[in-house]
Design a protein around this motif. Structure first.
Motif, PDB file in Angstrom:
ATOM      1  N   SER A   1       0.829  -1.211   0.000  1.00 27.04           N
ATOM      2  CA  SER A   1       0.000   0.000   0.000  1.00 27.04           C
ATOM      3  C   SER A   1       0.866   1.264   0.000  1.00 27.04           C
ATOM      4  CB  SER A   1      -0.938   0.018   1.218  1.00 27.04           C
ATOM      5  OG  SER A   1      -0.199   0.284   2.405  1.00 27.04           O
ATOM      6  N   VAL A   2       2.158   1.086   0.316  1.00 24.84           N
ATOM      7  CA  VAL A   2       3.100   2.211   0.313  1.00 24.84           C
ATOM      8  C   VAL A   2       3.572   2.437  -1.123  1.00 24.84           C
ATOM      9  CG1 VAL A   2       5.326   3.055   1.200  1.00 24.84           C
ATOM     10  CG2 VAL A   2       3.857   1.647   2.658  1.00 24.84           C
ATOM     11  N   SER A   3       3.468   3.672  -1.626  1.00 21.85           N
ATOM     12  CA  SER A   3       3.874   3.924  -3.018  1.00 21.85           C
ATOM     13  C   SER A   3       5.370   3.660  -3.175  1.00 21.85           C
ATOM     14  CB  SER A   3       3.527   5.356  -3.444  1.00 21.85           C
ATOM     15  OG  SER A   3       4.360   6.274  -2.789  1.00 21.85           O
ATOM     16  N   GLY A   4       5.701   2.977  -4.265  1.00 25.22           N
ATOM     17  CA  GLY A   4       7.102   2.626  -4.511  1.00 25.22           C
ATOM     18  C   GLY A   4       7.459   1.227  -4.031  1.00 25.22           C
ATOM     19  N   VAL A   5       6.529   0.552  -3.351  1.00 27.11           N
ATOM     20  CA  VAL A   5       6.778  -0.817  -2.887  1.00 27.11           C
ATOM     21  C   VAL A   5       5.859  -1.762  -3.660  1.00 27.11           C
ATOM     22  CG1 VAL A   5       6.777  -2.416  -0.921  1.00 27.11           C
ATOM     23  CG2 VAL A   5       7.415  -0.024  -0.575  1.00 27.11           C
ATOM     24  N   GLY A   6       6.479  -2.600  -4.511  1.00 28.24           N
ATOM     25  CA  GLY A   6       5.718  -3.569  -5.295  1.00 28.24           C
ATOM     26  C   GLY A   6       5.696  -4.922  -4.620  1.00 28.24           C
ATOM     27  N   GLY A   7       5.063  -5.878  -5.279  1.00 20.90           N
ATOM     28  CA  GLY A   7       4.946  -7.223  -4.722  1.00 20.90           C
ATOM     29  C   GLY A   7       6.273  -7.898  -4.461  1.00 20.90           C
ATOM     30  N   ASN A   8       7.224  -7.775  -5.406  1.00 22.29           N
ATOM     31  CA  ASN A   8       8.519  -8.431  -5.224  1.00 22.29           C
ATOM     32  C   ASN A   8       9.338  -7.794  -4.111  1.00 22.29           C
ATOM     33  OD1 ASN A   8       8.215 -10.518  -7.057  1.00 22.29           O
ATOM     34  ND2 ASN A   8       8.880  -9.259  -8.776  1.00 22.29           N
ATOM     35  N   THR A   9       9.244  -6.470  -3.975  1.00 24.50           N
ATOM     36  CA  THR A   9       9.967  -5.786  -2.885  1.00 24.50           C
ATOM     37  C   THR A   9       9.378  -6.202  -1.541  1.00 24.50           C
ATOM     38  OG1 THR A   9      10.411  -3.915  -4.334  1.00 24.50           O
ATOM     39  CG2 THR A   9      10.675  -3.531  -1.976  1.00 24.50           C
ATOM     40  N   ALA A  10       8.049  -6.251  -1.460  1.00 23.82           N
ATOM     41  CA  ALA A  10       7.382  -6.659  -0.215  1.00 23.82           C
ATOM     42  C   ALA A  10       7.771  -8.093   0.145  1.00 23.82           C
ATOM     43  CB  ALA A  10       5.872  -6.542  -0.367  1.00 23.82           C
ATOM     44  N   ARG A  11       7.829  -8.970  -0.867  1.00 26.05           N
ATOM     45  CA  ARG A  11       8.233 -10.363  -0.615  1.00 26.05           C
ATOM     46  C   ARG A  11       9.678 -10.427  -0.126  1.00 26.05           C
ATOM     47  NH1 ARG A  11       8.673 -14.883  -5.273  1.00 26.05           N
ATOM     48  NH2 ARG A  11      10.019 -13.271  -6.135  1.00 26.05           N
ATOM     49  N   MET A  12      10.550  -9.590  -0.713  1.00 22.67           N
ATOM     50  CA  MET A  12      11.954  -9.543  -0.294  1.00 22.67           C
ATOM     51  C   MET A  12      12.068  -9.101   1.175  1.00 22.67           C
ATOM     52  SD  MET A  12      15.064 -10.021  -1.487  1.00 22.67           S
ATOM     53  CE  MET A  12      15.330  -9.632  -3.189  1.00 22.67           C
ATOM     54  N   ILE A  13      11.247  -8.116   1.556  1.00 26.97           N
ATOM     55  CA  ILE A  13      11.251  -7.634   2.948  1.00 26.97           C
ATOM     56  C   ILE A  13      10.816  -8.763   3.877  1.00 26.97           C
ATOM     57  CG2 ILE A  13      10.139  -6.042   4.586  1.00 26.97           C
ATOM     58  CD1 ILE A  13       9.925  -4.023   2.178  1.00 26.97           C
ATOM     59  N   LEU A  14       9.753  -9.479   3.504  1.00 26.02           N
ATOM     60  CA  LEU A  14       9.241 -10.571   4.336  1.00 26.02           C
ATOM     61  C   LEU A  14      10.146 -11.799   4.323  1.00 26.02           C
ATOM     62  CD1 LEU A  14       5.469 -10.191   3.439  1.00 26.02           C
ATOM     63  CD2 LEU A  14       6.459  -9.873   5.708  1.00 26.02           C
TER      64      LEU A  14
END
Length: 198
Positions: A76-89
């Motif tokens: 939901s944060v602009s600039g954060v896509g699905g792959n970036t979110a997965r990398m964070i998790l």
């Protein structure tokens, strides 16, 4: 659109799972947390999030509703896509991530590959209030199976890092060092530690 997909685990890698639900194989992007939760299981139920873009349709799956909720908050944060979110998790467990955001530790968060300090700060600013709401949820305990032979752990860890976009030579160096330090490390932990070192 989809709440969860439940079925036989036809294929499993640290970055994706193929779940056979009634004869249809769903290719689902997963994090290391989810990989650890379903590794060795014959069947699984993954809570999913469906992303539709102009050029692709992607399913992201999670072993727990809490992890999916964190993923949804992140994208939901602009600039954060699905792959970036997965990398964070994949880099941090759900409890670690909640603590990082709650304590506003942008420096630690920017250690994730592809995440700059500005985006890390934006995530913290936009999500710090939401972490308190999520804090009440009970996290599913994820048991990580201690890996088999060292070379199997090496191969799986390398495959995951290459899939996540890291250079092979740099990854090999880090993974060999990790296995030398702790030969019985699990694939999930090896990838997580490698992500922090690369």
């Amino acid at each position: 659109m989809y709440e969860y997909i439940s079925g036989l685990v036809a294929e499993l890698a640290p970055t994706y799972a193929v779940v056979d639900a009634g004869g249809v194989g769903y290719y689902i992007n997963i994090s290391l947390q989810t990989y650890a939760a379903i590794e060795g299981e014959k069947s699984a139920r993954l809570y999913v999030h469906f992303i539709v873009r102009e050029d692709a349709q992607q399913l992201y799956g999670f072993a727990t509703k809490l992890e999916r909720e964190l993923f949804r908050n992140l994208i939901s944060v602009s600039g954060v896509g699905g792959n970036t979110a997965r990398m964070i998790l994949s880099t941090y467990s759900t409890s670690e991530l909640r603590n990082i955001i709650a304590t506003e530790n942008a420096v630690l968060l920017k250690n994730v590959k592809g995440l700059g300090l500005k985006t890390a700060q934006k995530i913290i600013v936009e999500l710090s209030g939401k972490m308190l709401e999520l804090g009440a949820d009970k996290e599913a305990v994820v048991a990580t199976a201690a890996g088999g032979a060292s070379n199997e752990i090496f191969d799986e860890t390398m495959a995951a890092l290459v899939m996540l976009g890291f250079q092979k030579t740099a990854s090999e160096k880090v993974v060999k060092a990790l296995l030398k330090e702790s030969p019985t490390i699990s694939v999930e932990e090896a990838v997580r530690q490698a992500l922090r070192r690369l």
